[in-house]
Design a protein around this motif. Structure first.
Motif, PDB file in Angstrom:
ATOM      1  N   ASP A  89       0.755  -1.244  -0.015  1.00  0.00           N
ATOM      2  CA  ASP A  89       0.079   0.078  -0.049  1.00  0.00           C
ATOM      3  C   ASP A  89       0.815   1.244   0.076  1.00  0.00           C
ATOM      4  O   ASP A  89       2.022   1.180   0.433  1.00  0.00           O
ATOM      5  CB  ASP A  89      -1.015   0.123   1.064  1.00  0.00           C
ATOM      6  CG  ASP A  89      -0.460   0.208   2.459  1.00  0.00           C
ATOM      7  OD1 ASP A  89       0.907  -0.141   2.534  1.00  0.00           O
ATOM      8  OD2 ASP A  89      -0.832   0.584   3.533  1.00  0.00           O
ATOM      9  N   ILE A  90       0.233   2.448  -0.217  1.00  0.00           N
ATOM     10  CA  ILE A  90       0.966   3.756  -0.503  1.00  0.00           C
ATOM     11  C   ILE A  90       1.610   3.895   0.833  1.00  0.00           C
ATOM     12  O   ILE A  90       3.024   4.638   0.722  1.00  0.00           O
ATOM     13  CB  ILE A  90      -0.050   5.032  -0.926  1.00  0.00           C
ATOM     14  CG1 ILE A  90       0.823   6.124  -1.303  1.00  0.00           C
ATOM     15  CG2 ILE A  90      -0.899   4.948   0.253  1.00  0.00           C
ATOM     16  CD1 ILE A  90       1.577   5.709  -2.602  1.00  0.00           C
ATOM     17  N   GLN A  91       1.360   3.984   1.969  1.00  0.00           N
ATOM     18  CA  GLN A  91       1.745   4.054   3.235  1.00  0.00           C
ATOM     19  C   GLN A  91       2.975   3.472   3.397  1.00  0.00           C
ATOM     20  O   GLN A  91       4.071   3.795   3.796  1.00  0.00           O
ATOM     21  CB  GLN A  91       0.983   3.741   4.378  1.00  0.00           C
ATOM     22  CG  GLN A  91      -0.378   5.232   4.816  1.00  0.00           C
ATOM     23  CD  GLN A  91       0.422   6.512   4.926  1.00  0.00           C
ATOM     24  OE1 GLN A  91       0.346   7.155   3.950  1.00  0.00           O
ATOM     25  NE2 GLN A  91       1.174   6.535   5.952  1.00  0.00           N
ATOM     26  N   SER A  92       3.052   2.100   3.274  1.00  0.00           N
ATOM     27  CA  SER A  92       4.208   1.377   3.277  1.00  0.00           C
ATOM     28  C   SER A  92       5.243   1.640   2.124  1.00  0.00           C
ATOM     29  O   SER A  92       6.523   1.609   2.449  1.00  0.00           O
ATOM     30  CB  SER A  92       3.790  -0.192   2.890  1.00  0.00           C
ATOM     31  OG  SER A  92       2.971  -0.628   3.904  1.00  0.00           O
ATOM     32  N   GLU A  93       4.848   2.218   1.254  1.00  0.00           N
ATOM     33  CA  GLU A  93       5.967   2.736   0.000  1.00  0.00           C
ATOM     34  C   GLU A  93       6.518   4.018   0.671  1.00  0.00           C
ATOM     35  O   GLU A  93       7.652   4.017   0.185  1.00  0.00           O
ATOM     36  CB  GLU A  93       5.123   2.882  -1.219  1.00  0.00           C
ATOM     37  CG  GLU A  93       4.841   1.624  -2.193  1.00  0.00           C
ATOM     38  CD  GLU A  93       5.903   0.952  -2.405  1.00  0.00           C
ATOM     39  OE1 GLU A  93       6.949   1.711  -2.845  1.00  0.00           O
ATOM     40  OE2 GLU A  93       5.832  -0.146  -2.852  1.00  0.00           O
ATOM     41  N   LYS A  94       5.725   4.832   1.141  1.00  0.00           N
ATOM     42  CA  LYS A  94       6.358   5.966   1.619  1.00  0.00           C
ATOM     43  C   LYS A  94       7.257   5.910   2.735  1.00  0.00           C
ATOM     44  O   LYS A  94       8.484   6.323   2.812  1.00  0.00           O
ATOM     45  CB  LYS A  94       5.176   6.962   2.148  1.00  0.00           C
ATOM     46  CG  LYS A  94       4.323   7.692   1.257  1.00  0.00           C
ATOM     47  CD  LYS A  94       3.437   8.651   1.720  1.00  0.00           C
ATOM     48  CE  LYS A  94       2.136   8.362   1.486  1.00  0.00           C
ATOM     49  NZ  LYS A  94       1.164   9.598   2.143  1.00  0.00           N
ATOM     50  N   LEU A  95       6.988   4.854   3.614  1.00  0.00           N
ATOM     51  CA  LEU A  95       7.725   4.705   4.746  1.00  0.00           C
ATOM     52  C   LEU A  95       9.155   3.956   4.194  1.00  0.00           C
ATOM     53  O   LEU A  95      10.235   4.343   4.800  1.00  0.00           O
ATOM     54  CB  LEU A  95       7.339   3.585   5.808  1.00  0.00           C
ATOM     55  CG  LEU A  95       5.886   4.249   6.457  1.00  0.00           C
ATOM     56  CD1 LEU A  95       5.325   3.065   7.497  1.00  0.00           C
ATOM     57  CD2 LEU A  95       6.615   5.376   7.360  1.00  0.00           C
TER      58      LEU A  95
END
Length: 82
Positions: A2-8
């Motif tokens: 997901d996008i949050q994991s990618e950002k992290l």
């Protein structure tokens, strides 16, 4: 992922990055995406300054009489459907 994991994941990578030129390039890229106000008919992003420049060019063309009337446009497009 997901996008949050990618950002992290990106944050983790940025904290380990030592290449100053690459960091500058990332900053430029992030600043450019901040100013995106829409997309062109081809689907490309367009930023605020490009949009203003296109509007000014359109205004100059109108002032110079480079326009097509609605009637002329309707005549021209009649044959498109055939």
């Amino acid at each position: 992922m997901d996008i949050q994991s990618e950002k992290l994941r990106l944050i983790e990578q940025l904290t380990q990055l030592q290449d100053e030129n690459l960091i500058k390039q990332i900053k430029v890229l992030l600043n450019e995406t901040k100013n995106i106000v829409g997309t062109t008919s081809e689907g490309k992003s367009i930023n605020q300054s490009d949009l203003i420049q296109r509007a000014k060019a359109s205004n100059k063309a109108i002032e110079a009489g480079k326009i097509t009337s609605i009637d002329d446009l309707e005549k021209e497009t009649k044959d498109w459907l055939l």
